[in-house]
Write a protein that holds these residues in place. Structure first.
Motif, short mmCIF file in Angstrom:
data_model
loop_
_atom_site.label_atom_id
_atom_site.label_comp_id
_atom_site.label_asym_id
_atom_site.label_seq_id
_atom_site.Cartn_x
_atom_site.Cartn_y
_atom_site.Cartn_z
N PHE A 183 37.52 48.42 25.82
CA PHE A 183 36.50 47.38 25.92
C PHE A 183 36.38 46.60 24.61
O PHE A 183 36.21 45.38 24.62
CB PHE A 183 35.16 48.01 26.28
CG PHE A 183 34.07 47.00 26.47
CD1 PHE A 183 34.08 46.14 27.56
CD2 PHE A 183 33.02 46.90 25.56
CE1 PHE A 183 33.07 45.21 27.77
CE2 PHE A 183 32.01 45.97 25.74
CZ PHE A 183 32.04 45.13 26.84
N GLU A 186 39.16 44.16 24.38
CA GLU A 186 38.89 43.03 25.28
C GLU A 186 37.83 42.11 24.69
O GLU A 186 37.94 40.87 24.79
CB GLU A 186 38.42 43.57 26.63
CG GLU A 186 38.06 42.49 27.65
CD GLU A 186 36.63 41.98 27.49
OE1 GLU A 186 36.43 40.75 27.59
OE2 GLU A 186 35.74 42.81 27.23
N TYR A 189 39.47 40.03 22.07
CA TYR A 189 40.35 39.05 22.72
C TYR A 189 39.55 37.90 23.34
O TYR A 189 39.88 36.72 23.15
CB TYR A 189 41.18 39.76 23.78
CG TYR A 189 41.91 38.83 24.74
CD1 TYR A 189 43.03 38.12 24.32
CD2 TYR A 189 41.46 38.67 26.05
CE1 TYR A 189 43.70 37.26 25.19
CE2 TYR A 189 42.11 37.82 26.92
CZ TYR A 189 43.23 37.12 26.49
OH TYR A 189 43.87 36.27 27.36
N THR A 190 38.47 38.22 24.06
CA THR A 190 37.69 37.19 24.74
C THR A 190 36.92 36.32 23.76
O THR A 190 36.91 35.09 23.88
CB THR A 190 36.71 37.85 25.74
OG1 THR A 190 37.46 38.61 26.69
CG2 THR A 190 35.89 36.80 26.47
N PRO A 200 40.92 32.70 27.51
CA PRO A 200 41.27 34.08 27.90
C PRO A 200 41.68 34.14 29.37
O PRO A 200 41.27 33.32 30.19
CB PRO A 200 39.97 34.86 27.66
CG PRO A 200 39.16 33.99 26.75
CD PRO A 200 39.52 32.58 27.08
N VAL A 204 39.84 39.69 32.86
CA VAL A 204 40.14 40.71 31.86
C VAL A 204 38.86 41.38 31.38
O VAL A 204 38.79 42.61 31.23
CB VAL A 204 40.91 40.08 30.67
CG1 VAL A 204 41.02 41.09 29.51
CG2 VAL A 204 42.29 39.65 31.10
N ASP A 205 37.81 40.57 31.13
CA ASP A 205 36.54 41.13 30.64
C ASP A 205 35.90 42.06 31.67
O ASP A 205 35.41 43.14 31.34
CB ASP A 205 35.59 40.02 30.24
CG ASP A 205 35.33 39.04 31.38
OD1 ASP A 205 36.12 39.04 32.35
OD2 ASP A 205 34.35 38.28 31.30
N ALA A 208 37.92 45.38 31.96
CA ALA A 208 37.70 46.24 30.78
C ALA A 208 36.32 46.87 30.83
O ALA A 208 36.14 48.05 30.52
CB ALA A 208 37.87 45.42 29.50
#
Length: 474
Positions: A183, A186, A189-190, A200, A204-205, A208
């Motif tokens: 998490f 993620e 990354y986000t 992004p 994905v969020d 995670a």
């Protein structure tokens, strides 16, 4: 044709949103469930569950609020509020996550988390306030995401660096550490997407966060089962302790020709520090010992058990209260340092109509002289057990008359409080004794307990152990 196109477009939108709708609903349900469980359990240590529930619920609201399908089916009144809810959730999501982390943190890590909470709350107030006043919703979101990017490495370090677990309330299990690691990656990354200007990948969020929830659920269940096993073990031990303590109290009351005796014992908890014992060398003599160990629960019960054993070493001096109390005090001072107890010892010689009384910091012996219609308070106190090994205990001599009534009791009787915080007191106790002077000893004992229950309403918890012994001279 236009209707068919609109229907096809709606179906296409629904297909694109179905995953987000499902995950958002799951996150919202999990959050609400966590908060409800925390409220039901109502114990210390559930704050972490509440904040994780709020965090999960907000994540679910954010996922649902970003789907066109949900926005389409909302009533017009709710649709107008949707942008405000979405904006508030966007800023407060970080605040709720930080409060959850705060529950896990110790020492310097907790200070850093609290500092980040301060900054995140300030950004949330500015962001929500700006939107409410007509400004853009994302005016402050850059700083919110930047705070996430700066704070996440510290959380990763706690999870990954050996020895960093000393900054946590409990060491993180590997399953939870893995979920938090995924998490955190993620999140970086986000949120870096806003800082570095890239888009992004979708879902994905949510995926995670779903992994994080699964790991939290696994750990929560494991902790729940562990706590239940621990509580079951404690209940078993308490039940054993209760049985042991019951065994050290007299199984029956002594029956003598010229005496009638009644005893009432009402512990505050499963085990207690009040203790009483009868010493009966023959049919014409009786010793009554009553002790009240300071404190409550198992520690006090252990000391009362020690007094039970110690009595055997002083029983040869049963006719001398000063020797009995002095001997018990020396044993307690040497074997249980730092522990204190009050005690009273009443020696009755039925044959010669004579009695001796002495006490160690204990409430007075009450003597109702029915022939004269008067109440006497007999006080002959030395220091509490445990204060010093050389304490002396003065002895008071009493002449026994037919129809005399004696009461020995612990301070739990007179210190019982009502809803207003007023103690039952000596005056109330003496009133009950006078009003029941014609009743036999067992009935008086029941009446005292009944009056105490009336005085203390059910909403007020019992504050101390209660023991009362009534001795009637026939």
């Amino acid at each position: 044709m236009d209707g068919a196109s609109a229907t096809a477009g709606a179906l296409q939108t629904l297909r694109g949103d179905v995953v987000s709708i499902v995950l958002g609903t799951v996150f919202l349900t999990v959050g609400a469930t966590a908060c409800v469980i925390a409220a039901i359990r109502g114990r210390r240590g559930v704050n972490i569950l509440i904040w994780w529930g709020i965090f999960s619920g907000m994540y679910g609201l954010q996922a649902l609020g970003n789907t066109q399908t949900i926005l389409t089916i909302l009533p017009r009144s709710m649709l107008a509020a949707a942008p405000y809810v979405t904006t508030a959730v966007s800023y407060l999501l970080l605040v709720s996550a930080l409060f959850a982390w705060r529950q896990l943190s110790l020492s310097r890590l907790r200070f850093l988390v609290e500092l980040e909470i301060l900054f995140a709350s300030a950004i949330a107030v500015l962001g929500i306030g700006t939107f409410v006043l007509g400004g853009p919703a994302d005016k402050w979101i850059f700083y919110n995401n930047l705070l996430v990017v700066l704070g996440t490495p510290f959380m990763l370090a706690v999870v990954l660096v050996p020895g960093a677990s000393r900054f946590l309330v409990i060491p993180l299990p590997r399953v939870l550490a893995a979920g938090m690691l995924i998490f955190a990656v993620e999140v970086l990354y986000t949120n870096l997407g806003t800082v570095l200007r890239y888009r992004p990948l979708p879902l994905v969020d949510s995926l995670a966060f779903a992994l994080l929830l699964l790991s939290l659920g696994y750990v929560a269940l494991e902790m729940l089962f562990t706590n239940e096993r621990r509580l079951l073990s404690i209940e078993t031990e308490l039940d054993t302790a209760r049985q042991i303590q019951s065994s050290i109290l007299p199984a029956s009351l002594p029956k003598l020709e010229k005496l009638q005796i009644a005893a009432s014992y009402l512990p505050m908890t499963a085990v207690a520090g009040d203790f009483y014992q009868f010493v009966r060398p023959d049919n014409n003599h009786l010793g009554v010992l009553l002790a009240d160990v300071s404190g409550h629960g198992i520690p006090a019960a252990l000391i009362s058990s020690m007094i039970k054993v110690a009595i055997q070493s002083v029983v040869v001096h049963a006719d001398d209260p000063a020797q009995v109390l002095g001997g018990l005090n020396r044993i307690l001072c040497s074997e249980a340092r730092g522990q204190f107890a009050s005690a009273a010892y009443f020696w009755i010689d039925i044959e010669n109509r004579h009695a001796l009384y002495s006490a160690a910091g204990h409430p007075p012996l009450l003597c109702w002289r029915d022939a004269r219609g008067e109440m006497q308070r007999v006080e002959s106190n030395g220091l509490l057990f445990g204060v010093g090994p050389d304490s002396e205990y003065p002895v008071c001599s009493l002449h026994l008359e037919p129809s005399d009534r004696f009461l020995l009791y612990t301070d739990g009787v007179t210190e019982t409080e009502n809803a207003a915080g007023e103690a039952f007191g000596d005056g109330q106790l003496e009133r009950v004794i006078r009003n029941n002077r014609l009743q036999p000893a067992p009935e008086l004992s029941r009446q005292v307990l009944s009056e105490l229950q009336k005085w203390r309403p059910a909403a007020v918890t019992q504050q101390d152990d209660i023991t009362l012994i009534v001795v009637d001279v026939l």
